[in-house]
Structure formats: structure tokens, C-alpha cells
Design a protein around this motif. Structure first.
Motif, PDB file in Angstrom:
ATOM      1  N   PRO A 185       0.828  -1.210   0.000  1.00 57.68           N
ATOM      2  CA  PRO A 185       0.000   0.000   0.000  1.00 57.68           C
ATOM      3  C   PRO A 185       0.862   1.261   0.000  1.00 57.68           C
ATOM      4  CG  PRO A 185       0.037  -1.000   2.182  1.00 57.68           C
ATOM      5  CD  PRO A 185       0.794  -1.915   1.277  1.00 57.68           C
ATOM      6  N   GLU A 186       0.249   2.382  -0.206  1.00 61.68           N
ATOM      7  CA  GLU A 186       0.902   3.715  -0.174  1.00 61.68           C
ATOM      8  C   GLU A 186       1.786   3.951  -1.408  1.00 61.68           C
ATOM      9  OE1 GLU A 186       0.309   5.917   2.399  1.00 61.68           O
ATOM     10  OE2 GLU A 186      -0.930   4.484   3.488  1.00 61.68           O
ATOM     11  N   MET A 187       2.883   3.223  -1.489  1.00 56.83           N
ATOM     12  CA  MET A 187       3.752   3.304  -2.672  1.00 56.83           C
ATOM     13  C   MET A 187       4.273   1.898  -2.948  1.00 56.83           C
ATOM     14  SD  MET A 187       7.467   5.103  -3.174  1.00 56.83           S
ATOM     15  CE  MET A 187       7.057   6.736  -2.658  1.00 56.83           C
ATOM     16  N   ASP A 188       4.124   1.433  -4.204  1.00 57.07           N
ATOM     17  CA  ASP A 188       4.561   0.056  -4.473  1.00 57.07           C
ATOM     18  C   ASP A 188       6.079  -0.021  -4.632  1.00 57.07           C
ATOM     19  OD1 ASP A 188       5.300   0.677  -7.113  1.00 57.07           O
ATOM     20  OD2 ASP A 188       3.406   0.001  -7.956  1.00 57.07           O
ATOM     21  N   GLY A 189       6.571  -1.242  -4.728  1.00 56.51           N
ATOM     22  CA  GLY A 189       8.008  -1.462  -4.738  1.00 56.51           C
ATOM     23  C   GLY A 189       8.703  -0.962  -5.999  1.00 56.51           C
ATOM     24  N   ILE A 190       8.010  -0.985  -7.118  1.00 56.28           N
ATOM     25  CA  ILE A 190       8.634  -0.534  -8.372  1.00 56.28           C
ATOM     26  C   ILE A 190       8.948   0.964  -8.266  1.00 56.28           C
ATOM     27  CG2 ILE A 190       8.250  -0.155 -10.839  1.00 56.28           C
ATOM     28  CD1 ILE A 190       8.613  -3.083 -10.369  1.00 56.28           C
ATOM     29  N   GLU A 191       7.958   1.738  -7.818  1.00 50.27           N
ATOM     30  CA  GLU A 191       8.172   3.187  -7.668  1.00 50.27           C
ATOM     31  C   GLU A 191       9.240   3.455  -6.601  1.00 50.27           C
ATOM     32  OE1 GLU A 191       4.629   5.474  -6.891  1.00 50.27           O
ATOM     33  OE2 GLU A 191       5.789   7.312  -6.563  1.00 50.27           O
ATOM     34  N   CYS A 192       9.185   2.655  -5.549  1.00 51.43           N
ATOM     35  CA  CYS A 192      10.138   2.857  -4.445  1.00 51.43           C
ATOM     36  C   CYS A 192      11.576   2.584  -4.905  1.00 51.43           C
ATOM     37  CB  CYS A 192       9.754   1.957  -3.267  1.00 51.43           C
ATOM     38  SG  CYS A 192      10.680   2.341  -1.781  1.00 51.43           S
ATOM     39  N   VAL A 193      11.759   1.556  -5.724  1.00 53.63           N
ATOM     40  CA  VAL A 193      13.104   1.267  -6.256  1.00 53.63           C
ATOM     41  C   VAL A 193      13.633   2.502  -6.986  1.00 53.63           C
ATOM     42  CG1 VAL A 193      14.336  -0.029  -8.067  1.00 53.63           C
ATOM     43  CG2 VAL A 193      12.859  -1.252  -6.455  1.00 53.63           C
ATOM     44  N   GLU A 194      12.784   3.072  -7.818  1.00 55.46           N
ATOM     45  CA  GLU A 194      13.189   4.248  -8.602  1.00 55.46           C
ATOM     46  C   GLU A 194      13.591   5.403  -7.679  1.00 55.46           C
ATOM     47  OE1 GLU A 194      10.063   5.458 -11.235  1.00 55.46           O
ATOM     48  OE2 GLU A 194      11.504   6.173 -12.736  1.00 55.46           O
ATOM     49  N   ARG A 195      12.807   5.608  -6.628  1.00 54.50           N
ATOM     50  CA  ARG A 195      13.085   6.705  -5.683  1.00 54.50           C
ATOM     51  C   ARG A 195      14.403   6.467  -4.936  1.00 54.50           C
ATOM     52  NH1 ARG A 195       8.135   9.284  -4.137  1.00 54.50           N
ATOM     53  NH2 ARG A 195       9.333  10.444  -2.600  1.00 54.50           N
ATOM     54  N   LEU A 196      14.627   5.229  -4.513  1.00 48.87           N
ATOM     55  CA  LEU A 196      15.855   4.935  -3.753  1.00 48.87           C
ATOM     56  C   LEU A 196      17.098   5.068  -4.632  1.00 48.87           C
ATOM     57  CD1 LEU A 196      14.870   1.917  -1.441  1.00 48.87           C
ATOM     58  CD2 LEU A 196      14.438   4.360  -1.148  1.00 48.87           C
ATOM     59  N   VAL A 197      16.989   4.627  -5.875  1.00 54.89           N
ATOM     60  CA  VAL A 197      18.143   4.732  -6.789  1.00 54.89           C
ATOM     61  C   VAL A 197      18.444   6.205  -7.096  1.00 54.89           C
ATOM     62  CG1 VAL A 197      18.951   4.176  -9.133  1.00 54.89           C
ATOM     63  CG2 VAL A 197      17.841   2.411  -7.746  1.00 54.89           C
ATOM     64  N   ASP A 198      17.389   7.032  -7.167  1.00 52.86           N
ATOM     65  CA  ASP A 198      17.606   8.485  -7.338  1.00 52.86           C
ATOM     66  C   ASP A 198      18.395   9.050  -6.154  1.00 52.86           C
ATOM     67  OD1 ASP A 198      16.389   8.755  -9.746  1.00 52.86           O
ATOM     68  OD2 ASP A 198      14.469   9.468  -8.950  1.00 52.86           O
ATOM     69  N   LEU A 199      18.062   8.567  -4.949  1.00 52.84           N
ATOM     70  CA  LEU A 199      18.726   9.073  -3.738  1.00 52.84           C
ATOM     71  C   LEU A 199      20.151   8.550  -3.605  1.00 52.84           C
ATOM     72  CD1 LEU A 199      15.763   8.603  -1.211  1.00 52.84           C
ATOM     73  CD2 LEU A 199      16.736  10.795  -1.935  1.00 52.84           C
ATOM     74  N   LYS A 200      20.376   7.306  -4.033  1.00 46.48           N
ATOM     75  CA  LYS A 200      21.703   6.700  -3.874  1.00 46.48           C
ATOM     76  C   LYS A 200      21.927   5.721  -5.035  1.00 46.48           C
ATOM     77  CE  LYS A 200      24.500   4.247  -0.444  1.00 46.48           C
ATOM     78  NZ  LYS A 200      24.546   3.674   0.903  1.00 46.48           N
ATOM     79  N   PRO A 201      22.518   6.163  -6.097  1.00 48.06           N
ATOM     80  CA  PRO A 201      22.609   5.340  -7.312  1.00 48.06           C
ATOM     81  C   PRO A 201      23.321   4.001  -7.130  1.00 48.06           C
ATOM     82  CG  PRO A 201      23.101   7.627  -7.813  1.00 48.06           C
ATOM     83  CD  PRO A 201      23.008   7.536  -6.326  1.00 48.06           C
ATOM     84  N   ASP A 202      24.214   3.896  -6.131  1.00 51.84           N
ATOM     85  CA  ASP A 202      24.909   2.610  -6.005  1.00 51.84           C
ATOM     86  C   ASP A 202      24.286   1.676  -4.959  1.00 51.84           C
ATOM     87  OD1 ASP A 202      25.653   3.951  -3.741  1.00 51.84           O
ATOM     88  OD2 ASP A 202      27.771   3.372  -3.835  1.00 51.84           O
ATOM     89  N   VAL A 203      23.065   1.995  -4.520  1.00 53.42           N
ATOM     90  CA  VAL A 203      22.405   1.088  -3.570  1.00 53.42           C
ATOM     91  C   VAL A 203      22.114  -0.243  -4.268  1.00 53.42           C
ATOM     92  CG1 VAL A 203      20.061   1.967  -4.108  1.00 53.42           C
ATOM     93  CG2 VAL A 203      20.507   0.841  -1.915  1.00 53.42           C
ATOM     94  N   LEU A 204      22.238  -1.331  -3.533  1.00 57.97           N
ATOM     95  CA  LEU A 204      21.937  -2.664  -4.071  1.00 57.97           C
ATOM     96  C   LEU A 204      20.529  -3.049  -3.628  1.00 57.97           C
ATOM     97  CD1 LEU A 204      25.298  -4.487  -3.286  1.00 57.97           C
ATOM     98  CD2 LEU A 204      24.508  -3.692  -5.513  1.00 57.97           C
TER      99      LEU A 204
END
Lengths: 132, 148
Positions: A68-87
Motif C-alpha cells: 500500500p501507499e507506494m509500491d516497490g517498483i516506484e520505491c526502487v526508482e526513488r531509492l536509486v535516485d537518492l543513492k545510485p549505487d544502492v543494491l
């Protein structure tokens, strides 16, 4: 799996778990048995995950998709924007190829299908860290 | 829904219990129920299906099965909250796994969990439901599939 170069930093990796099921969050926490990997936080949806990520800056994330709230696909995109080398290891029941491909395109590095065994989880995380 | 499509859910159910507990579930012969009938145990996790197909998939079980399954997963908290979480997660996992066969336009919702016997679970066009009986470690449960 897509890879990014990881070297000395792997010695002390901070990991965040994102899943709307508390049972799955706790199972991943209990099952993760990799040297140098430390769980620093858990989130139950994408919005919570982004907030926690900004505070804790993890190196490694397990990510559910259907939440709910925000799905994982969108969240992946947001996290990679914040830290491009996150695994990011996507851990999802959505087992069709196109979901995995979409997650990888957004910046995830690996995909593990639910239900999973402890061995499969640790193997997937280890491969991600090794960049395989 | 034809026999091959029903088999996707049967295989998904067997796979879930095998992975989660090392002990496969014994799946009984599926049967049809009328549009006014509901098969429900104490805990039910309901997934709404949208996209090219519409309907519902739900997993329903009693606290006995859910507690043993939680223990198989290594969980020590067997509270009501965790039983609700698990019944939703089982429904979500089996439905999500079905996308391997049905494709990405088989859209699944987040689980809705109902405690107690719901009077009726609504599905579009008053479709009839397939009930897949599940026996696992002397406990009974069911997967109920109502899909266009």
C-alpha cells in the motif's frame, strides 16, 4: 543479475527490509546470515521506506512490490535516485518475467520470488553483493 | 476458467507449502460452489483480481493450521495479528505466483483480511467459484478462486 562494483565497503553493509508483511520482514531479518551485513531498519510500504532510507542510508535493500501507499517498483526508482549505487533485491510473489524486468530497469539488481527458503535468500543476497 | 488455469492455482498451493515448510500440502479434488455460497474458516485473506481478468482469490484457514505454518516459518509470535498477516500473505503469494502463467495483466490487490465467517465475498458478474480443498499436517484449509 545486474551488478555494481562493490569493494571494501562490503565489509560493513547496512541493510533495510521493505515488505508490507511483518512476518516476511521478520523472516528476512532472522534468515539473513551474511558476514558484515547488518539490518538497520524495516519499512512496511514505499513511503515509509523512502523516509527511513533518507535517515539511515542503507547499502542494501530487500524490496517487496505489492504494497500500500507506494509500491516497490516506484520505491526502487526513488531509492536509486537518492543513492545510485544502492543494491536492491526485489523479493516478490509476482513471478512473471515482465515484473522482474521492470524492476531491473528501474534500478533493482536482483529478483527473488516468494515463497523462498533461507538458503535461497542468502544465496540471492550474496550474489548481489558479489555483483553476480 | 478451464482446467489448465485451475491447475496453476493447485500447483501454486503445493509449491507454497513445500517451500514454506518442507512438507507439501495434499490438495483434494476441486469443486464448484454456487454464487450465493461462501466457504470460509476463521481467517480469510482475499485478493482482488483486476486487469484482463476480474474476480477474487481467497485463502481461508483456521488458527490451528496458521499457527503451525507460522512455526514452520520460524515465527514465535502466534498472536491474532500474525495469523491475519499470514493468511493474507499466503493468498498474496499464491495469486502473485499465478502471474507466471497468466501474465502481467493479471493484476492483484494488496490482501484484505477477514476474521470470522463473511456472509458473502462479492465477485463480478456473479461467477461461480472453484474451491480447492487443502490438507496439511492434519489441518484443513481452502483456496477459493472466482475469476472471469
Amino acid at each position: 543479475m545486474l551488478s555494481r562494483n562493490r569493494t571494501e565497503a562490503d565489509a560493513g553493509m547496512k541493510m533495510m527490509i521493505v515488505d508490507d508483511s511483518n512476518i516476511i520482514r521478520r523472516k528476512i531479518e532472522r534468515s539473513t546470515e551474511l558476514d558484515g551485513v547488518r539490518i538497520i531498519g524495516k519499512a512496511s510500504n514505499g513511503v515509509e521506506a523512502v523516509h527511513l532510507f533518507e535517515k539511515t542510508h542503507p547499502d542494501l535493500v530487500t524490496m517487496d512490490i505489492t504494497m500500500p501507499e507506494m509500491d516497490g517498483i516506484e520505491c526502487v526508482e526513488r531509492l536509486v535516485d537518492l543513492k545510485p549505487d544502492v543494491l536492491i533485491l526485489v523479493v516478490s510473489a509476482l513471478s512473471d518475467k515482465s515484473t522482474a524486468i521492470e524492476a531491473l530497469k528501474k534500478g533493482a539488481n536482483g529478483f527473488l520470488c516468494k515463497p523462498f527458503t533461507d538458503k535461497q535468500l542468502n544465496q540471492a543476497l550474496a550474489e548481489l553483493i558479489r555483483g553476480e | 476458467m478451464d482446467e489448465a488455469q485451475l491447475q496453476v492455482f493447485i500447483d501454486g498451493t503445493i509449491h507454497y507449502f513445500t517451500q514454506a515448510s518442507d512438507e507439501p500440502a495434499d490438495v483434494g479434488t476441486p469443486y464448484l460452489i454456487g454464487e450465493e455460497q461462501t466457504v470460509a474458516d476463521e481467517y480469510t485473506g482475499i485478493i482482488g483480481i483486476s486487469g484482463k481478468r476480474r474476480g477474487t482469490v481467497y485463502f481461508t484457514a483456521g488458527p490451528g493450521l496458521l499457527k503451525v505454518l507460522l512455526m514452520s516459518l520460524g515465527e514465535t509470535d502466534l498472536s491474532h495479528e500474525f495469523l491475519c498477516d499470514l493468511v493474507g500473505e499466503v493468498a498474496n503469494t499464491i495469486s502473485g505466483n499465478a502471474r507466471r502463467s497468466f501474465g502481467s495483466d493479471f493484476m492483484i490487490s494488496v490482501p484484505l483480511v477477514v476474521k470470522g465467517q463473511p456472509e458473502r465475498i462479492h465477485s463480478p458478474n456473479n461467477l461461480r467459484s472453484f474451491v480447492v480443498p487443502i490438507n496439511w499436517r492434519s489441518h484443513q484449509a481452502a483456496l477459493v478462486i472466482t475469476i472471469e
